[in-house]
Write an enzyme that holds these catalytic residues in place. Structure first.
Site, PDB file in Angstrom:
ATOM      1  N   PHE A 149       1.182  -1.215  -0.027  1.00  0.00           N
ATOM      2  CA  PHE A 149       0.059  -0.457  -0.214  1.00  0.00           C
ATOM      3  C   PHE A 149       0.548   1.233  -0.002  1.00  0.00           C
ATOM      4  CE2 PHE A 149       1.469  -0.150   4.517  1.00  0.00           C
ATOM      5  CZ  PHE A 149       0.767   0.892   4.553  1.00  0.00           C
ATOM      6  N   LYS A 173      -1.437  -7.312  -9.046  1.00  0.00           N
ATOM      7  CA  LYS A 173      -2.438  -6.983  -7.958  1.00  0.00           C
ATOM      8  C   LYS A 173      -2.173  -6.282  -7.481  1.00  0.00           C
ATOM      9  CE  LYS A 173      -3.056  -8.037  -4.501  1.00  0.00           C
ATOM     10  NZ  LYS A 173      -3.574  -7.226  -2.940  1.00  0.00           N
ATOM     11  N   GLU A 176      -5.490  -3.697  -2.324  1.00  0.00           N
ATOM     12  CA  GLU A 176      -6.178  -3.283  -2.545  1.00  0.00           C
ATOM     13  C   GLU A 176      -6.818  -1.789  -1.295  1.00  0.00           C
ATOM     14  OE1 GLU A 176      -4.518  -5.563  -0.522  1.00  0.00           O
ATOM     15  OE2 GLU A 176      -5.773  -6.621   1.070  1.00  0.00           O
ATOM     16  N   ARG A 177      -5.755  -1.402  -0.557  1.00  0.00           N
ATOM     17  CA  ARG A 177      -6.193  -0.323   0.251  1.00  0.00           C
ATOM     18  C   ARG A 177      -6.219   1.337  -0.500  1.00  0.00           C
ATOM     19  NH1 ARG A 177      -2.091  -1.567   5.212  1.00  0.00           N
ATOM     20  NH2 ARG A 177      -2.443  -4.068   5.293  1.00  0.00           N
ATOM     21  N   SER A 226       5.466  -7.079   3.222  1.00  0.00           N
ATOM     22  CA  SER A 226       6.113  -6.958   4.688  1.00  0.00           C
ATOM     23  C   SER A 226       7.299  -8.626   3.757  1.00  0.00           C
ATOM     24  CB  SER A 226       5.055  -7.479   5.228  1.00  0.00           C
ATOM     25  OG  SER A 226       3.842  -8.719   5.040  1.00  0.00           O
ATOM     26  N   CYS A 281       9.695   1.548   3.623  1.00  0.00           N
ATOM     27  CA  CYS A 281      10.776   0.613   3.396  1.00  0.00           C
ATOM     28  C   CYS A 281      11.878   0.986   3.917  1.00  0.00           C
ATOM     29  CB  CYS A 281      10.585  -0.310   2.659  1.00  0.00           C
ATOM     30  SG  CYS A 281      10.534   0.218   1.036  1.00  0.00           S
ATOM     31  N   GLU A 382       8.915  -4.122  12.741  1.00  0.00           N
ATOM     32  CA  GLU A 382       8.737  -3.159  11.996  1.00  0.00           C
ATOM     33  C   GLU A 382       7.717  -2.871  12.396  1.00  0.00           C
ATOM     34  OE1 GLU A 382       8.072  -4.346   7.977  1.00  0.00           O
ATOM     35  OE2 GLU A 382       9.097  -2.683   7.270  1.00  0.00           O
TER      36      GLU A 382
END
Ligand code: NAD
Length: 499
Positions: A149, A173, A176-177, A226, A281, A382
């Site tokens: 996201f 893909k 979805e957020r 992640s 990240c 994290e």
């Protein structure tokens, strides 16, 4: 309410699963849309379109593919404002920060505009009498990307421009957020002249991801997200015979030596820790203060963190927007509480912040924790939010050992005026991307991006030369010209050697 559709074979496509996810505006805490969650049949439709398109796309000339990339690049420039607004509205980051990710993503398209240079093979003349050898790189087929996201434009752009420019077709893909940016990207590709089916988008969650990982029509999977999911994707997709690159999470340390200017170091650490609300990240989440650097650094970090203006991403005065979801907000505020309970000093406490007129938004303020130790959860996990932990180390040796003992190895930085210390640091740390007085050392598009250890599962960094390698297969062709040299060499039963 708007429903965000898939993009299959050059057009928006409603889903067939009957499942949706809400898409939030994190600044208001309100739903702004819903997005289809693909099932296996939606993924199959996208892969079928991409497979059909591959046959002609791989035959399309390099010049024509490059022209489409140039046109796509121009459209990204023209639609930068619109894309930045969409990113800010669904992710929460401030609009200027969203612009930054669009520019960095566009640089990968610029690299793809020069793909002809990167695809050049080698040629060896007369390796034997009348025999030449040359190499070429060919596309794999249908490639898929599964993205996080936090960079809804840039991270997909790390993948598909290179995959497509070298002759593959692609199924994305996205998270979805914040799915809307990908819908606009698909329209821009179509406007740029990309044939139907070359770029497809399926929205979804685990069900869609599993369908991608298992689909026999997909040759390669690029994943960014992640570490636990990166590991899962790598295992499942390689078991299905696919080529996989899987980039994972991070815990990035910035080491500050006593000879560094504390104002300079703290300004850069503050921006790197709290920019994008810590949801990068490459965010700095640990400041390692060496020796005498600690007290001065902690004082300036506290002042700078208190100066950060938190507000909606579309308000120009905001430095920092909300977190992406209410769950993320609850998790971050609980982590600050747990750090205090485990003995950290909460120098700046961002918990409970309310933004006027946006009381339901997912806001928290910046938090600075001092005297953090490696045993504490705030160090080990994290957190992926606006929390900066200060760890104190006695020496450069101790700081390097700390960086190397951490399971993650995405990015790290050193702040110092001592070239020798910087040189030692860059050689000895087991981390993929290193900054010297640069807190967020994200490589340019013509280098490749990737961490070490738990930050990259498998062995393939992303974009740049490594991206070209990942999305192509090499061929070596040996050619004999039997008549050009008067005499053809005789056939031999022994293993052929160069004459
Ligand atoms: P995430 O791992 O939750 O999701 C990434 C993708 O995986 C999404 O598309 C999501 O739909 C899918 N997914 C989620 N759960 C799944 C499951 N159980 N099975 C299959 N698929 C699943 O990551 P996120 O929260 O979207 O993004 C933040 C994470 O991404 C952080 O850990 C961050 O460090 C990492 N990240 C890494 C890099 C890098 O380059 N190394 C870059 C950006 C983000």
């Amino acid at each position: 309410m708007t429903t965000i559709e898939h993009w299959i074979n050059g057009s928006p496509a409603p889903g067939t699963s009957g499942r949706y996810a809400p898409v939030w505006n994190p600044a208001t805490g309100q739903k702004r849309a819903r997005v289809w969650l693909a099932g296996a049949s939606d993924v199959d439709a996208a892969v079928s379109a991409a497979s059909a398109a591959f046959a002609s796309w791989q035959e399309t000339s390099l010049s024509q593919r490059t022209r489409i990339m140039f046109a796509f690049r121009e459209l990204l420039v023209r639609h930068e404002d619109e894309l930045a607004e969409i990113v800010s509205a669904e992710h929460g980051k401030v609009v200027d920060d969203a612009r930054g990710e669009i520019v960095r993503g566009r640089e990968v398209v610029e690299y793809a505009c020069g793909i002809a240079e990167a695809l050049k093979g080698g040629h060896s003349d007369q390796v034997s009498r009348g025999v030449d050898v040359h190499t070429l790189r060919q596309p794999l087929g249908v490639c898929a990307g599964i993205t996080p996201f936090n960079f809804p434009v840039m991270v997909p752009l790390w993948m598909h421009p290179i995959a497509i420019a070298v002759g593959n077709t692609f199924v994305l893909k996205p998270s979805e957020r914040d799915p809307s940016a990908s819908a606009l990207i698909a329209r821009l590709y179509a406007e740029a002249g990309l044939p139907d089916g070359v770029f497809n988008v399926v929205h979804g969650d685990k069900e869609a991801v599993d369908a991608v990982l298992d689909h026999p029509g997909i040759a390669a999977v690029s994943f960014v997200g992640s570490t636990p999911i990166a590991r899962y994707v790598h295992e499942r997709a390689t078991a299905a015979g696919k080529r996989v690159q899987a980039l994972g999470g991070a815990k990035n340390h910035a080491v500050v030596l006593p000879d560094a200017d504390p104002e300079f170091a703290a300004a850069h650490l503050t921006a790197a820790a709290f920019g994008s609300t810590g949801e990068r990240c490459m965010a700095v989440s640990v400041a390692v203060a060496v020796g005498d650097a600690a007290d001065a650094l902690a004082t300036v970090l506290e002042r700078k963190a208190r100066d950060i203006r938190v507000g909606p991403g579309n308000v120009p005065a905001s430095d920092m927007g909300p977190l992406v979801t209410r769950a993320a907000l609850d998790r971050i505020e609980a982590a600050v509480g747990a750090a205090a309970a485990q003995g950290a000093t909460v120098v700046v406490d961002g918990r409970g912040l309310k933004v006027d007129g946006h009381e339901e938004g997912f806001f928290t303020g910046p938090s600075v924790l001092d005297h953090v130790t490696p045993e504490m959860d705030a160090y080990r996990e994290e957190l992926f939010g606006p929390v900066l932990a200060i760890v104190r180390a006695a020496s450069l040796d101790e700081a390097i050992a700390l960086v190397n003992a951490n399971p993650y190895g995405n990015g790290t930085a050193i702040f110092t005026a001592d070239g020798g210390a910087a040189h030692r640091f860059q050689r000895e740390v087991r981390v993929g991307m290193i900054g010297v007085n640069v807190p967020v050392p994200v490589p340019m598009s013509y280098y490749s991006f990737g961490g070490w250890k738990d930050s990259l599962i498998g062995d393939s960094p992303i974009h740049g030369p490594e991206g070209v390698r990942f999305y192509t297969r090499p061929k070596v062709v040996t050619t004999r010209w039997p008549h050009a040299h008067g005499s053809a060499s005789p056939a031999a039963f022994s293993f052929p050697t160069a004459g």
